[in-house]
Design a protein around this motif. Sequence first.
Motif, short mmCIF file in Angstrom:
data_model
loop_
_atom_site.label_atom_id
_atom_site.label_comp_id
_atom_site.label_asym_id
_atom_site.label_seq_id
_atom_site.Cartn_x
_atom_site.Cartn_y
_atom_site.Cartn_z
N CYS A 37 -104.94 6.45 6.65
CA CYS A 37 -105.47 6.36 5.21
C CYS A 37 -107.09 6.17 5.24
O CYS A 37 -107.22 5.19 6.04
CB CYS A 37 -104.92 5.43 4.36
SG CYS A 37 -103.10 5.31 4.28
N GLU A 39 -110.90 5.94 3.45
CA GLU A 39 -111.78 6.05 2.04
C GLU A 39 -112.65 7.17 1.89
O GLU A 39 -112.72 7.44 1.11
CB GLU A 39 -112.31 4.65 1.82
CG GLU A 39 -113.21 4.49 0.54
CD GLU A 39 -113.83 3.26 0.23
OE1 GLU A 39 -114.30 3.24 -0.71
OE2 GLU A 39 -113.34 2.37 1.14
N ASP A 40 -113.49 7.24 3.11
CA ASP A 40 -114.13 8.69 3.48
C ASP A 40 -113.73 9.19 4.73
O ASP A 40 -113.61 8.66 5.59
CB ASP A 40 -115.75 8.12 3.45
CG ASP A 40 -116.17 7.69 2.23
OD1 ASP A 40 -115.95 8.30 1.20
OD2 ASP A 40 -117.10 6.83 2.23
N THR A 43 -107.40 11.64 4.82
CA THR A 43 -105.91 10.89 4.91
C THR A 43 -104.97 11.91 5.11
O THR A 43 -104.77 13.26 4.37
CB THR A 43 -106.01 10.48 3.33
OG1 THR A 43 -106.87 9.31 3.29
CG2 THR A 43 -104.50 9.69 3.23
N THR A 58 -110.92 13.00 1.51
CA THR A 58 -111.15 11.96 0.49
C THR A 58 -112.54 11.40 0.55
O THR A 58 -113.26 11.35 1.30
CB THR A 58 -110.22 10.60 0.76
OG1 THR A 58 -110.52 10.11 2.24
CG2 THR A 58 -108.70 10.77 0.91
N SER A 59 -112.94 10.90 -0.66
CA SER A 59 -114.23 10.27 -0.81
C SER A 59 -114.13 9.20 -2.03
O SER A 59 -113.91 9.87 -3.11
CB SER A 59 -115.23 11.38 -1.10
OG SER A 59 -115.21 12.06 -2.28
N ASN A 61 -112.61 5.71 -3.83
CA ASN A 61 -111.32 5.28 -3.97
C ASN A 61 -110.28 5.94 -4.63
O ASN A 61 -110.17 5.87 -5.90
CB ASN A 61 -111.42 3.92 -4.66
CG ASN A 61 -110.47 2.87 -4.71
OD1 ASN A 61 -109.53 3.21 -3.92
ND2 ASN A 61 -110.71 1.74 -5.62
N GLU A 62 -109.57 6.90 -3.85
CA GLU A 62 -108.76 7.87 -4.37
C GLU A 62 -107.01 7.35 -3.97
O GLU A 62 -106.89 6.50 -3.10
CB GLU A 62 -108.89 9.13 -4.01
CG GLU A 62 -110.40 9.55 -4.18
CD GLU A 62 -110.51 11.03 -3.74
OE1 GLU A 62 -109.85 11.51 -2.61
OE2 GLU A 62 -111.77 11.60 -3.77
N THR A 63 -106.20 7.76 -4.80
CA THR A 63 -104.82 7.59 -4.30
C THR A 63 -104.19 9.02 -4.25
O THR A 63 -104.22 9.78 -4.87
CB THR A 63 -104.10 6.74 -5.45
OG1 THR A 63 -104.79 5.48 -5.77
CG2 THR A 63 -102.91 6.75 -5.12
N HIS A 64 -103.34 9.11 -3.07
CA HIS A 64 -102.66 10.34 -2.70
C HIS A 64 -101.23 9.97 -2.55
O HIS A 64 -100.99 8.89 -1.67
CB HIS A 64 -103.23 11.17 -1.68
CG HIS A 64 -104.64 11.46 -2.04
ND1 HIS A 64 -104.94 12.65 -2.84
CD2 HIS A 64 -105.87 11.02 -1.49
CE1 HIS A 64 -106.33 12.53 -2.82
NE2 HIS A 64 -107.00 11.73 -2.15
#
Length: 89
Positions: A37, A39-40, A43, A58-59, A61-64
């Motif tokens: 996981c 943040e940048d 993920t 990802t870039s 604060n995302e949720t996958h």
Amino acid sequence: NADIVLGASQYWDSIGFIFWEHNIFRAIENGFTVIKCSEDGVTGAVDPYGRVLAAVPTSGNETHLMEVPVESGVVTLYGAGGWMFGWVC
């Protein structure tokens, strides 16, 4: 032996993709599924054979959400005794 390894990370955007590729090698040499996981960067998940099961850039604060099948750990040459390489050389 582990069947799955989870790792959280926060890289700079440009280097995150390079470090993601290293996870493929860690999964193969140790014979387990890697879920990373970030943040940048990327993920995703890699199985013990190096197959990418999921990968999302990802870039921020995302949720996958992803479903990852976890296989039993695979015995590898490195996992069985690769640590001895440094002692032999």
